[in-house]
Design a protein around this motif. Structure first.
Motif, PDB file in Angstrom:
ATOM      1  N   PRO A  44       0.790  -1.235   0.000  1.00 20.59           N
ATOM      2  CA  PRO A  44       0.000   0.000   0.000  1.00 20.59           C
ATOM      3  C   PRO A  44       0.818   1.279   0.000  1.00 20.59           C
ATOM      4  O   PRO A  44       0.426   2.254  -0.652  1.00 20.59           O
ATOM      5  N   VAL A  45       1.936   1.319   0.697  1.00 19.61           N
ATOM      6  CA  VAL A  45       2.707   2.552   0.796  1.00 19.61           C
ATOM      7  C   VAL A  45       3.320   2.916  -0.547  1.00 19.61           C
ATOM      8  O   VAL A  45       3.164   4.049  -1.038  1.00 19.61           O
ATOM      9  N   ASN A  46       4.033   1.969  -1.160  1.00 17.65           N
ATOM     10  CA  ASN A  46       4.639   2.253  -2.452  1.00 17.65           C
ATOM     11  C   ASN A  46       3.585   2.485  -3.529  1.00 17.65           C
ATOM     12  O   ASN A  46       3.725   3.363  -4.390  1.00 17.65           O
ATOM     13  N   TRP A  47       2.537   1.681  -3.487  1.00 19.16           N
ATOM     14  CA  TRP A  47       1.473   1.776  -4.495  1.00 19.16           C
ATOM     15  C   TRP A  47       0.805   3.156  -4.441  1.00 19.16           C
ATOM     16  O   TRP A  47       0.709   3.849  -5.462  1.00 19.16           O
ATOM     17  N   ALA A  48       0.332   3.550  -3.270  1.00 14.21           N
ATOM     18  CA  ALA A  48      -0.387   4.817  -3.155  1.00 14.21           C
ATOM     19  C   ALA A  48       0.530   6.003  -3.471  1.00 14.21           C
ATOM     20  O   ALA A  48       0.103   6.971  -4.112  1.00 14.21           O
ATOM     21  N   ALA A  49       1.776   5.940  -3.055  1.00 13.59           N
ATOM     22  CA  ALA A  49       2.690   7.063  -3.269  1.00 13.59           C
ATOM     23  C   ALA A  49       2.917   7.328  -4.743  1.00 13.59           C
ATOM     24  O   ALA A  49       2.916   8.489  -5.193  1.00 13.59           O
ATOM     25  N   ALA A  50       3.122   6.274  -5.528  1.00  7.43           N
ATOM     26  CA  ALA A  50       3.413   6.451  -6.946  1.00  7.43           C
ATOM     27  C   ALA A  50       2.235   7.090  -7.685  1.00  7.43           C
ATOM     28  O   ALA A  50       2.411   8.037  -8.460  1.00  7.43           O
ATOM     29  N   TRP A  51       1.051   6.586  -7.441  1.00  4.45           N
ATOM     30  CA  TRP A  51      -0.124   7.108  -8.149  1.00  4.45           C
ATOM     31  C   TRP A  51      -0.524   8.483  -7.615  1.00  4.45           C
ATOM     32  O   TRP A  51      -0.947   9.358  -8.394  1.00  4.45           O
ATOM     33  N   ARG A  52      -0.395   8.696  -6.316  1.00  6.20           N
ATOM     34  CA  ARG A  52      -0.804  10.003  -5.771  1.00  6.20           C
ATOM     35  C   ARG A  52       0.107  11.110  -6.269  1.00  6.20           C
ATOM     36  O   ARG A  52      -0.362  12.217  -6.568  1.00  6.20           O
ATOM     37  N   ASP A  53       1.398  10.841  -6.363  1.00  5.98           N
ATOM     38  CA  ASP A  53       2.324  11.864  -6.859  1.00  5.98           C
ATOM     39  C   ASP A  53       1.912  12.324  -8.259  1.00  5.98           C
ATOM     40  O   ASP A  53       1.873  13.530  -8.539  1.00  5.98           O
ATOM     41  N   ALA A  54       1.580  11.372  -9.124  1.00  4.75           N
ATOM     42  CA  ALA A  54       1.132  11.731 -10.477  1.00  4.75           C
ATOM     43  C   ALA A  54      -0.187  12.487 -10.427  1.00  4.75           C
ATOM     44  O   ALA A  54      -0.403  13.439 -11.197  1.00  4.75           O
ATOM     45  N   GLY A  55      -1.084  12.087  -9.516  1.00  5.59           N
ATOM     46  CA  GLY A  55      -2.364  12.758  -9.399  1.00  5.59           C
ATOM     47  C   GLY A  55      -2.238  14.199  -8.947  1.00  5.59           C
ATOM     48  O   GLY A  55      -2.923  15.093  -9.453  1.00  5.59           O
ATOM     49  N   GLU A  56      -1.339  14.451  -7.989  1.00  4.79           N
ATOM     50  CA  GLU A  56      -1.169  15.820  -7.501  1.00  4.79           C
ATOM     51  C   GLU A  56      -0.590  16.717  -8.588  1.00  4.79           C
ATOM     52  O   GLU A  56      -0.955  17.901  -8.688  1.00  4.79           O
ATOM     53  N   LYS A  57       0.284  16.167  -9.425  1.00 10.81           N
ATOM     54  CA  LYS A  57       0.845  16.973 -10.525  1.00 10.81           C
ATOM     55  C   LYS A  57      -0.245  17.308 -11.543  1.00 10.81           C
ATOM     56  O   LYS A  57      -0.302  18.441 -12.057  1.00 10.81           O
ATOM     57  N   ALA A  58      -1.113  16.349 -11.838  1.00  7.86           N
ATOM     58  CA  ALA A  58      -2.220  16.627 -12.757  1.00  7.86           C
ATOM     59  C   ALA A  58      -3.177  17.642 -12.145  1.00  7.86           C
ATOM     60  O   ALA A  58      -3.709  18.519 -12.844  1.00  7.86           O
ATOM     61  N   TRP A  59      -3.413  17.548 -10.841  1.00 13.29           N
ATOM     62  CA  TRP A  59      -4.277  18.517 -10.154  1.00 13.29           C
ATOM     63  C   TRP A  59      -3.702  19.924 -10.278  1.00 13.29           C
ATOM     64  O   TRP A  59      -4.437  20.890 -10.550  1.00 13.29           O
ATOM     65  N   GLN A  60      -2.394  20.053 -10.078  1.00 10.38           N
ATOM     66  CA  GLN A  60      -1.756  21.364 -10.185  1.00 10.38           C
ATOM     67  C   GLN A  60      -1.894  21.931 -11.586  1.00 10.38           C
ATOM     68  O   GLN A  60      -2.144  23.131 -11.769  1.00 10.38           O
ATOM     69  N   ARG A  61      -1.780  21.073 -12.606  1.00 12.07           N
ATOM     70  CA  ARG A  61      -1.961  21.540 -13.982  1.00 12.07           C
ATOM     71  C   ARG A  61      -3.398  22.013 -14.200  1.00 12.07           C
ATOM     72  O   ARG A  61      -3.640  23.019 -14.870  1.00 12.07           O
ATOM     73  N   ALA A  62      -4.350  21.281 -13.634  1.00 12.87           N
ATOM     74  CA  ALA A  62      -5.755  21.677 -13.766  1.00 12.87           C
ATOM     75  C   ALA A  62      -5.996  23.039 -13.121  1.00 12.87           C
ATOM     76  O   ALA A  62      -6.724  23.881 -13.667  1.00 12.87           O
ATOM     77  N   GLU A  63      -5.387  23.273 -11.973  1.00 13.62           N
ATOM     78  CA  GLU A  63      -5.610  24.517 -11.240  1.00 13.62           C
ATOM     79  C   GLU A  63      -5.076  25.733 -11.986  1.00 13.62           C
ATOM     80  O   GLU A  63      -5.548  26.862 -11.766  1.00 13.62           O
TER      81      GLU A  63
END
Length: 386
Positions: A59-78
């Motif tokens: 769970p730790v490695n899995w969530a970290a990898a996908w969340r990092d990409a998600g936060e970058k996409a969120w920043q682009r959206a903002e």
């Protein structure tokens, strides 16, 4: 009388063990290329970029990898000024966050991804056409259950009093994964309600034998809206959610214009023999048993066996009751839900429509969802009030 003894196929495509990291990466890349759940929300380049950084399925490695990409996409959206591109970036972020909590948020890091998934989807939904509204209705639950049901509502433009289809997913696809079905129905002039199945997402209940209670306040809400034709509604249950669509068609047939069981079980799926033979189906990435256990609210293998056994619609005595019109859809080679359950359903009660597709779980082809939508539109049209 129809033979109710389990008539299961001689074998199921079961890997016999969890996938390794390399096997999981290959599986995800293959599914991304075919745009099949759970990889249908991301482009091939996006998936490949995350997998290059993924160090483990824990769970730790899995969530970290996908969340990092998600936060970058969120920043682009903002920072995006164009509404269409802004919506696209929020949906990309949602896709990453969804994978971060997949298949279920059974760890704090995955739970954080689930919250961000909802944030991103609601942000995208505000920019959809027609836009998405988050609706909350009271729920009179048992002790220890939640007190409200949350759903997403979209209404077609230019339709005075549209009919309604309520939909939900299985153990890992929640209301945030219903966009494709909603868009197709909205284009046909149908209002859509997307909600979480029992034991998933923001559902107030676990997936116990009487969890169909959570759907009734939503049906009440649809029926009470003066600008909706919601007295008799359509139902679409995906994957495990097809079980609840089948049950509701039997329990409240007078409220249902037509229901689709798209890949769900009825009886054989819940028997020990099938459960033991389908722990690691080829159609599921990882943690199917753990995800079903979380849905049921149990923490042991025997609790899982017993919880599933209580769900049998045959043992509940429902299958010989009259039902609302039912469409049963699946793939002929499903390794998550035995197609013997379709044979069982057509041998009991009211006549049912059946559409089998090639392939495995849910029979995913380019024609599958459009076929389901066509049937649902016909069903709710037939149930429309004057």
């Amino acid at each position: 009388m129809f033979d109710t003894e389990p008539q299961l196929p001689p074998a199921t495509p079961d890997t016999g063990r969890p996938r390794t990291l390399d096997e999981a990466k290959a599986w995800m890349l293959d599914r991304t290329g075919k745009a099949i759940h759970p990889m249908n929300n991301l482009a091939a380049d996006d998936t490949a970029a995350v997998l290059a950084t993924l160090k483990g399925l824990d769970p730790v490695n899995w969530a970290a990898a996908w969340r990092d990409a998600g936060e970058k996409a969120w920043q682009r959206a903002e920072t995006e000024s164009d509404p269409a591109l802004r919506r696209k970036e929020y949906l990309r972020a949602h896709g990453f966050f969804f994978l971060g909590r997949f298949p279920c948020p059974n760890h704090p890091d995955k739970l954080a991804c689930a919250a961000r998934e909802r944030d991103a989807y609601l942000a995208a939904g505000a920019l959809m056409s027609p836009p998405l509204a988050r609706v909350v209705v009271p729920f009179d639950g048992h002790a220890g259950e939640g007190g409200e049901v949350v759903f997403y509502y979209r209404r077609p433009q230019g339709v005075a009093r549209p009919r309604v289809v309520v939909m939900w997913g299985g153990v890992d696809a929640w209301k945030e994964q219903m966009t494709a079905a909603c868009d197709l129905l909205l284009a046909r002039g149908i209002s859509t309600i997307a909600m979480d199945g029992p034991g998933t997402g923001e559902s107030p209940v676990k997936g116990t034998a009487d969890a169909e209670r959570q759907f009734l306040p939503v049906f009440d809400w649809a029926a009470a809206q003066p600008d909706l034709d919601g007295a008799k509604i359509g139902l679409l249950g995906r994957s495990f959610g097809g079980y609840w669509a089948t049950k509701l068609a039997h329990v409240v047939p007078d409220r249902v214009a037509g229901a689709v069981n798209w890949g769900g079980g009825a009886h054989f799926m819940f028997q020990r023999e099938w459960i033991e033979r389908s722990r690691h189906p080829d159609s599921y990435l990882m943690e199917l048993v753990e995800t079903r256990m979380r849905m049921l609210g149990v923490d042991s293998w025997e609790g899982y066996i017993q919880g599933f056994a209580q769900l049998s619609l045959l043992e509940q005595g429902l299958l010989d009751r009259p039902s609302a019109p039912l469409l049963l859809v699946n793939g002929r080679g499903d390794s998550q839900c035995p197609v013997a359950d379709i044979d069982l359903l057509v041998g009991h009660g009211s006549p049912k429509a059946v559409r089998m597709f090639p392939g495995g779980h849910m029979g995913i082809t380019p024609q599958t969802l459009p076929t389901i939508v066509d049937w649902l539109v016909g069903a709710v049209d037939g149930g429309a009030s004057a």
